[in-house]
Write a protein that holds these residues in place. Structure first.
Motif, PDB file in Angstrom:
ATOM      1  N   ILE A 115      32.151  49.145  19.569  1.00  0.00           N
ATOM      2  CA  ILE A 115      31.434  48.656  18.386  1.00  0.00           C
ATOM      3  C   ILE A 115      32.834  47.974  17.225  1.00  0.00           C
ATOM      4  CG2 ILE A 115      30.212  48.896  16.166  1.00  0.00           C
ATOM      5  CD1 ILE A 115      28.548  50.521  17.944  1.00  0.00           C
ATOM      6  N   CYS A 116      33.833  49.047  17.319  1.00  0.00           N
ATOM      7  CA  CYS A 116      35.174  48.750  16.213  1.00  0.00           C
ATOM      8  C   CYS A 116      35.750  47.618  16.876  1.00  0.00           C
ATOM      9  CB  CYS A 116      35.924  49.947  16.355  1.00  0.00           C
ATOM     10  SG  CYS A 116      35.331  51.516  15.395  1.00  0.00           S
ATOM     11  N   CYS A 117      35.935  47.313  18.188  1.00  0.00           N
ATOM     12  CA  CYS A 117      36.647  46.406  18.809  1.00  0.00           C
ATOM     13  C   CYS A 117      35.730  44.748  18.275  1.00  0.00           C
ATOM     14  CB  CYS A 117      36.692  46.345  20.089  1.00  0.00           C
ATOM     15  SG  CYS A 117      37.426  44.856  20.829  1.00  0.00           S
ATOM     16  N   CYS A 118      34.616  45.027  18.384  1.00  0.00           N
ATOM     17  CA  CYS A 118      33.632  43.800  18.182  1.00  0.00           C
ATOM     18  C   CYS A 118      33.772  43.537  16.558  1.00  0.00           C
ATOM     19  CB  CYS A 118      32.173  44.114  18.448  1.00  0.00           C
ATOM     20  SG  CYS A 118      31.093  42.841  18.087  1.00  0.00           S
ATOM     21  N   LEU A 119      33.794  44.766  15.720  1.00  0.00           N
ATOM     22  CA  LEU A 119      34.108  44.475  14.293  1.00  0.00           C
ATOM     23  C   LEU A 119      35.363  43.718  13.936  1.00  0.00           C
ATOM     24  CD1 LEU A 119      32.330  47.655  12.909  1.00  0.00           C
ATOM     25  CD2 LEU A 119      31.372  45.272  12.867  1.00  0.00           C
ATOM     26  N   ARG A 120      36.299  44.409  14.568  1.00  0.00           N
ATOM     27  CA  ARG A 120      37.582  43.717  14.514  1.00  0.00           C
ATOM     28  C   ARG A 120      37.775  42.377  14.807  1.00  0.00           C
ATOM     29  NH1 ARG A 120      41.829  41.579  13.465  1.00  0.00           N
ATOM     30  NH2 ARG A 120      43.705  42.371  13.717  1.00  0.00           N
ATOM     31  N   LEU A 121      37.301  41.935  15.990  1.00  0.00           N
ATOM     32  CA  LEU A 121      37.335  40.331  16.255  1.00  0.00           C
ATOM     33  C   LEU A 121      36.520  39.657  15.724  1.00  0.00           C
ATOM     34  CD1 LEU A 121      37.076  41.042  20.212  1.00  0.00           C
ATOM     35  CD2 LEU A 121      39.093  40.261  19.145  1.00  0.00           C
ATOM     36  N   ALA A 122      35.216  40.127  15.040  1.00  0.00           N
ATOM     37  CA  ALA A 122      34.458  39.444  14.074  1.00  0.00           C
ATOM     38  C   ALA A 122      35.243  39.009  12.722  1.00  0.00           C
ATOM     39  CB  ALA A 122      33.312  39.935  13.967  1.00  0.00           C
ATOM     40  N   ARG A 123      35.715  39.945  12.290  1.00  0.00           N
ATOM     41  CA  ARG A 123      36.491  40.022  10.914  1.00  0.00           C
ATOM     42  C   ARG A 123      37.776  39.105  10.977  1.00  0.00           C
ATOM     43  NH1 ARG A 123      37.807  45.312   8.190  1.00  0.00           N
ATOM     44  NH2 ARG A 123      39.475  45.511   9.674  1.00  0.00           N
ATOM     45  N   PHE A 124      38.305  38.966  12.206  1.00  0.00           N
ATOM     46  CA  PHE A 124      39.476  38.042  12.570  1.00  0.00           C
ATOM     47  C   PHE A 124      38.893  36.876  12.625  1.00  0.00           C
ATOM     48  CE2 PHE A 124      42.182  35.696  15.443  1.00  0.00           C
ATOM     49  CZ  PHE A 124      43.210  35.749  14.749  1.00  0.00           C
ATOM     50  N   ASN A 125      37.770  36.395  13.084  1.00  0.00           N
ATOM     51  CA  ASN A 125      37.344  35.023  13.244  1.00  0.00           C
ATOM     52  C   ASN A 125      36.929  34.468  12.023  1.00  0.00           C
ATOM     53  OD1 ASN A 125      37.889  35.238  15.867  1.00  0.00           O
ATOM     54  ND2 ASN A 125      35.400  35.556  16.354  1.00  0.00           N
ATOM     55  N   VAL A 126      36.351  35.695  11.105  1.00  0.00           N
ATOM     56  CA  VAL A 126      35.946  34.922   9.758  1.00  0.00           C
ATOM     57  C   VAL A 126      37.282  34.668   8.884  1.00  0.00           C
ATOM     58  CG1 VAL A 126      34.826  35.471   7.533  1.00  0.00           C
ATOM     59  CG2 VAL A 126      33.691  36.113   9.882  1.00  0.00           C
ATOM     60  N   ALA A 127      38.172  35.724   9.024  1.00  0.00           N
ATOM     61  CA  ALA A 127      39.465  35.355   8.028  1.00  0.00           C
ATOM     62  C   ALA A 127      40.257  34.349   8.632  1.00  0.00           C
ATOM     63  CB  ALA A 127      40.354  36.760   8.188  1.00  0.00           C
ATOM     64  N   ALA A 128      40.189  33.943   9.817  1.00  0.00           N
ATOM     65  CA  ALA A 128      40.786  32.800  10.147  1.00  0.00           C
ATOM     66  C   ALA A 128      40.283  31.296   9.960  1.00  0.00           C
ATOM     67  CB  ALA A 128      40.760  32.649  11.768  1.00  0.00           C
ATOM     68  N   LYS A 129      38.938  31.480   9.597  1.00  0.00           N
ATOM     69  CA  LYS A 129      38.310  30.344   9.014  1.00  0.00           C
ATOM     70  C   LYS A 129      38.410  30.041   7.518  1.00  0.00           C
ATOM     71  CE  LYS A 129      35.146  30.171  12.837  1.00  0.00           C
ATOM     72  NZ  LYS A 129      33.781  30.358  13.352  1.00  0.00           N
ATOM     73  N   ASP A 130      38.749  31.315   6.705  1.00  0.00           N
ATOM     74  CA  ASP A 130      38.544  31.340   5.154  1.00  0.00           C
ATOM     75  C   ASP A 130      39.997  31.587   4.902  1.00  0.00           C
ATOM     76  OD1 ASP A 130      38.232  31.868   2.528  1.00  0.00           O
ATOM     77  OD2 ASP A 130      36.823  33.623   2.780  1.00  0.00           O
ATOM     78  N   GLU A 131      40.596  30.627   4.216  1.00  0.00           N
ATOM     79  CA  GLU A 131      41.879  30.214   3.949  1.00  0.00           C
ATOM     80  C   GLU A 131      42.141  31.479   2.583  1.00  0.00           C
ATOM     81  OE1 GLU A 131      43.163  26.416   3.047  1.00  0.00           O
ATOM     82  OE2 GLU A 131      43.008  25.908   5.099  1.00  0.00           O
TER      83      GLU A 131
END
Length: 244
Positions: A115-131
């Motif tokens: 679950i922590c890995c999933c949250l880490r990847l999801a947060r990274f994806n959101v941050a990559a799209k939000d400058e």
């Protein structure tokens, strides 16, 4: 001639654009193969497949940039592959290796890691799209590949004949919980990318790289244990340095 060459290049572009995705799927195959070896209790091959997946991680992104073939599809495919290779596969490996004796507690520790890995990847994806995301200004947890390499540390510790923690499964569960927490933690530290290598130290870096490659080829588990300890040390050092 110029027009024919241009048409020929345009005809090759779709094929080149598939190369990064093919590399991503190759990494996914390593992760799935690791799960297969885990079920067969061939832990040396299972851990080896995950190390291979981690080594080629990022290669797809590099190829996409060099070939000008980056796409939203490739980014999503890479994220899904990372979830399997660095979330599901290492959790199953460690659970099958040394958490089954704890019954439900061991499984909960493995689930927490995934679950922590999933949250880490999801947060990274959101941050990559939000400058404007604050995640770009601070360390937001160890990356998924690094988390996977940290997670399988109890396995490689045994494979390197340093220590077998299967008699202390509670410690393995605590380790998985700690690594999971490091993947979703938000704290300030010095980024490894910010470290610059001077020309005067280039020779020493090349010698160190030669030693590392030699260890990887001859004593892969000893290398993994040493690299894990070094990574944790750099993480702690960067955090202390940032606070000063």
């Amino acid at each position: 001639m110029t027009r024919k060459r241009q048409e020929s290049r345009e005809g090759r572009l779709p094929v080149l654009s598939l190369v990064p995705n093919i590399v991503t799927m190759l990494g996914l195959c390593f992760g799935l193969t690791s799960i297969r070896f885990t079920f067969d209790e061939q832990y040396q091959f299972a851990a080896g497949m995950l190390i291979l997946a981690a080594l080629i991680d990022g290669l797809d992104g590099l190829l996409a940039r060099r070939l000008n073939a980056a796409s939203p599809f490739g980014a999503e495919l890479d994220s899904l592959s990372d979830f399997v290779c660095f979330g599901v596969a290492p959790a199953l490996l460690v659970y099958n290796f040394g958490l089954q004796g704890l019954a439900g507690m061991g499984w909960l520790a493995a689930l927490f890691f995934v679950i922590c890995c999933c949250l880490r990847l999801a947060r990274f994806n959101v941050a990559a799209k939000d400058e404007l995301s604050d995640d770009k200004k601070s360390f937001t947890g160890v990356p998924a590949p690094a988390g996977a390499m940290l997670g399988i540390f109890p396995v490689t510790l045994s494979l390197a004949d340093f220590a077998d923690l299967r008699d202390l499964q509670f410690l393995i569960a605590l380790w998985m919980l700690a690594v999971g927490g490091m993947m979703v933690a938000r704290f300030n530290t010095v980024s490894l990318k910010s470290m610059r290598i001077s020309r005067d130290n280039a020779v020493y870096v090349l010698l160190a790289a030669a030693v590392i490659i030699g260890m990887m080829l001859t004593r892969i588990w000893t290398f993994h244990v040493g690299a894990t300890v070094l990574y944790l040390g750099l993480l702690a050092w960067g955090t202390l340095r940032k606070r000063r």
